[in-house]
Design an enzyme around this catalytic site. Structure first.
Site: not given
Ligand code: WQD
Length: 344
Positions: A127, A154, A158
């Site tokens: 990741s 997490y 990785k």
């Molecule tokens: C994306 C953006 C949130 C939800 C994680 C893991 C990564 C991969 C994908 C496994 C951020 C914002 C989110 C919400 C929001 N996992 N958000 N409201 O955190 O970039 O990555 O998931 O492989 O390894 O770290 O993804 O989709 O959670 O968030 O504003 O209800 O959306 O703050 O900026 P992230 P995400």
């Protein structure tokens, strides 16, 4: 020539299921394993409906050595393993680090042990989290960027798993490994027969968006509007899950066919396009012509400000590019949600 067999761990998972479809389409035999700890058996029905055939499957836990030994005995034609099986919720990993370290590392150790014993290759699901918060001057981020201290247990699993694989390649001359560092996988298969199935309240942005548009959630909360970005919201590299799946086929192809390839290599799998949360929300509303109530709230602990990939290495060496247009990806996500919720 008989088709090579690929073991897919986490076969009923989001990326695992889409990768099985692409592997079979590319002419590989597949066997899957999953313990359904974060997926459902119905995913296997979706895969079968797309492929018009059921793939060989074992219900089991990759952390169980006897299970893995039996799997490799029963399928003695496995040429490569794509290892997806892992816990992956960033927030949960902060609350339950031991569960993450035990599961994500023990399962990998079994995959390494069996691969070394059988002389087979490994594609590892890593990741972009391993980069931590990139320095702005290092964006778009390439594979040579330094790995920083992970922002969560997490992410640290990785990093540990990548280190275990690097040490293992040094120690075992018959082991070949490809590390694939995903950015943010989104969307669903165009058939709407498989897609992302988060259990409970979605942690990730796009399933939360689609569930809000479907009326399952009352409102999307955007975590933070005061980041040092053009519109104040975080920036990510959102990649279509089917494009991501095709990169795994390219990685297996290279390890099985390119005898001059290095025994370990690493690739960033992203589009090279940074998109803010607000830009993605606006695009979703516009392309699907739906109402999406949202409001801004506090930043989420552990979030990084911005990251997007420099995808040129995978394009050059794997001959792979994530080129599905964003509108098509967001349409696929909404079509999947409507299918799951029986919305016309
Ligand atoms: C994306 C953006 C949130 C939800 C994680 C893991 C990564 C991969 C994908 C496994 C951020 C914002 C989110 C919400 C929001 N996992 N958000 N409201 O955190 O970039 O990555 O998931 O492989 O390894 O770290 O993804 O989709 O959670 O968030 O504003 O209800 O959306 O703050 O900026 P992230 P995400």
């Amino acid at each position: 020539m008989s088709k090579a067999r690929v073991l897919v761990t986490g076969a009923a998972g989001y990326i695992g299921s889409h990768t099985i479809v692409e592997l079979v389409k590319a002419g590989y035999n597949v066997v899957g394993i999953d313990n359904f700890s974060n997926s459902k058996p119905s995913v296997l029905d979706g895969i079968a409906a797309i492929l018009s055939e059921r793939i060989p499957f074992v219900e089991g836990d990759c952390c169980d050595t006897a299970t893995m030994e039996k799997l490799f005995r029963d399928y003695d034609d496995i040429a490569a393993t794509i290892h997806f099986a892992a816990h992956k919720a960033v927030g949960e990993s902060v609350r339950e680090p031991v569960k993450y370290f035990r599961n994500n590392i023990s399962s990998l150790l079994n995959v390494v042990q069996m691969s070394v014993a059988k002389g087979t290759s490994i594609v590892f699901s890593s990741s972009c989290t391993v980069y931590g918060e990139p320095d702005p001057e290092n964006l778009p981020i390439s594979e040579t960027a330094p790995r920083k201290s992970a922002e969560s247990p997490y992410g640290r699993t990785k990093q540990f798993c990548e280190d275990i694989l690097e040490d293992s390649v040094k120690a075992y001359p018959n082991l070949k490994v490809t590390l694939l560092r995903y950015f943010n996988p989104i969307g669903a298969h165009p058939s709407a027969l498989i897609g992302e199935m988060p259990g409970g309240v979605p942690e990730n942005l796009v399933p939360y968006i689609t569930q809000t548009a479907a009326g399952i959630r009352s409102e999307l909360k955007i975590f933070g509007k005061d980041y040092p970005t053009p519109d104040g919201t975080c920036i990510r590299d959102y990649i279509y899950v089917c494009d991501l799946a095709r990169a795994h086929v390219a990685a297996v192809d290279r390890m099985l066919k390119d005898k001059d390839a290095p025994r370990i290599d690493v690739f960033n799998l992203g589009t090279g396009r940074g998109l803010s949360v607000k830009e993605l929300v606006d695009a979703f509303i516009s392309v699907n012509k739906v109402a999406l109530p949202f409001s801004y709230t506090d930043r989420r602990n552990g979030d990084i400000v911005q990251v997007w990939a420099d995808p040129t290495k995978a394009e050059k060496i794997l001959g792979w590019k994530a080129d599905t247009p964003l509108d098509q990806i967001l349409k696929s996500a909404w079509e999947w949600e409507k299918k799951v919720r029986n919305i016309q």
